[in-house]
Motif scaffolding. Structure first.
Motif, PDB file in Angstrom:
ATOM      1  N   PHE A  34      -1.197   1.947  -3.285  1.00  0.00           N
ATOM      2  CA  PHE A  34      -2.331   1.039  -3.513  1.00  0.00           C
ATOM      3  C   PHE A  34      -2.452   0.572  -4.967  1.00  0.00           C
TER       4      PHE A  34
ATOM      5  N   TRP B  53       0.841  -1.204   0.000  1.00  0.00           N
ATOM      6  CA  TRP B  53       0.000   0.000   0.000  1.00  0.00           C
ATOM      7  C   TRP B  53       0.871   1.247   0.000  1.00  0.00           C
TER       8      TRP B  53
ATOM      9  N   PRO C 225      -7.978  -3.679   0.498  1.00  0.00           N
ATOM     10  CA  PRO C 225      -8.203  -2.682  -0.559  1.00  0.00           C
ATOM     11  C   PRO C 225      -9.168  -3.136  -1.649  1.00  0.00           C
TER      12      PRO C 225
ATOM     13  N   ALA D 233      -4.124   4.219   5.035  1.00  0.00           N
ATOM     14  CA  ALA D 233      -4.153   2.830   5.506  1.00  0.00           C
ATOM     15  C   ALA D 233      -4.864   2.737   6.852  1.00  0.00           C
TER      16      ALA D 233
END
Length: 318
Positions: free
Chosen positions: A119, A114, A177, A148
């Motif tokens: 991401f 991430w 995600p 996050a």
């Protein structure tokens, strides 16, 4: 990567060639930066949006210098420190999740992609990736850490329902995600903005007793990127294409030649960045080869003093 490139083998090969050119150009321009697995995914997003190498190179250079520089050192120690700060935020906003992670001794490795790729490695929806990049390029370098934390908080119910098992929790967190819809990213972005305002990086480092180096991209952001006002409007307006079909960054190609000449403010700042990172590398190299500590300290201190003098010049001419 966009669907059309995955379907068209020739387009994929052409894009891979362009991507290699973009990454190599960044590393040749700043040889003290090192490639890390995932940097190409950042560059690929710029390349996919802009459609040509030159603006993608300029964007990748700026991100490498002022946003992900900590990851481009000889190791990922500074990135791991940022991930430890993620747990500091989580402890403040969701003690239950933090208690679960602490009980099972789950390290923050699930979030490393991430942070390293913003991401991009974990999402398939290109519009969501662009929305995230739009936000992160106008935010401090550690904003992705706050994103996050915000995502973990919004997924609190699901996380606390995980089986109390290390593998189950780590796997579930890694896949978070993909479970976020486009509207969910807007909420996460909004939450992370407020988290950053409430727990700025300086305060966070004190809260967690986890202090990043003075030359970390996090601690130098205000003195470097935030002073590059003439560059920012040209370099980063938005990753969402204009209605005219011409991206705002396209003009950077024609203007970069003009900025390359003269003792401009941004060129002096680039010298500061070069000097400070060279000083850090010199000291690390000396210690690695067990050179006398005094020699290493004097060498790095001399370059840092010159960098400080340049910074004073920047303030005088601002």
């Amino acid at each position: 990567m966009s669907v059309e490139y995955r379907r068209d083998a020739d387009a994929t090969k052409r894009r891979q060639t362009q991507l290699g050119s973009v990454v190599r150009s960044v590393l040749r321009s700043y040889p003290w930066l090192g490639y890390y697995q995932g940097f190409h995914e950042l560059s690929l997003i710029f390349l996919s949006v802009f459609g040509s190498e030159r603006p993608a190179i300029e964007a990748s250079k700026m991100v490498a210098l002022f946003f992900v520089r900590d990851a481009m050192a000889s190791n990922l120690d500074h990135v791991m420190q940022q991930l430890r700060l993620l747990y500091v935020v989580v402890q403040a906003i969701s003690p239950e999740i933090h208690a679960l992670l602490d009980e099972l001794e789950v390290p923050p490795f699930f979030a490393i992609s991430w942070v390293l790729t913003w991401f991009a490695h974990d999402l398939d929806d290109f519009q969501s990736i662009c929305r995230i990049f739009d936000f992160l390029i106008v935010s401090p370098p550690m904003q992705v850490v706050y994103m996050a934390a915000a995502m973990l908080k919004r997924s609190e119910r699901e996380i606390l329902a995980y089986e109390r098992d290390f593998a189950a929790v780590h796997t579930g967190l890694s896949k978070l995600p993909l479970a976020v819809k486009e509207k969910g990213w807007r909420d996460i972005i909004d939450d992370s903005y407020h988290l950053q305002a409430e727990y700025p990086a300086t305060r966070l480092q004190h809260m967690g007793n986890c202090h990043l180096p003075k030359l970390s991209v996090v601690n130098t952001f205000e003195a470097t990127w935030m002073r590059l006002d003439p560059v920012r409007p040209l370099a980063f307006t938005s990753l969402v294409s204009c209605k005219s079909g011409k991206h705002p960054l396209a003009s950077v190609a024609s203007s970069s030649a003009a900025r390359a000449t003269g003792n401009s403010k941004e060129n002096r700042m680039a010298r500061v960045i070069d000097l400070t990172n060279t000083a850090q590398k010199a000291r690390n190299l000396a210690l690695q080869h067990k050179w006398p500590l005094m020699v290493a300290t004097v060498a790095s201190a001399t370059m840092l003093m010159y960098a400080w003098l340049l910074m004073q010049q920047l303030q005088i001419h601002a």
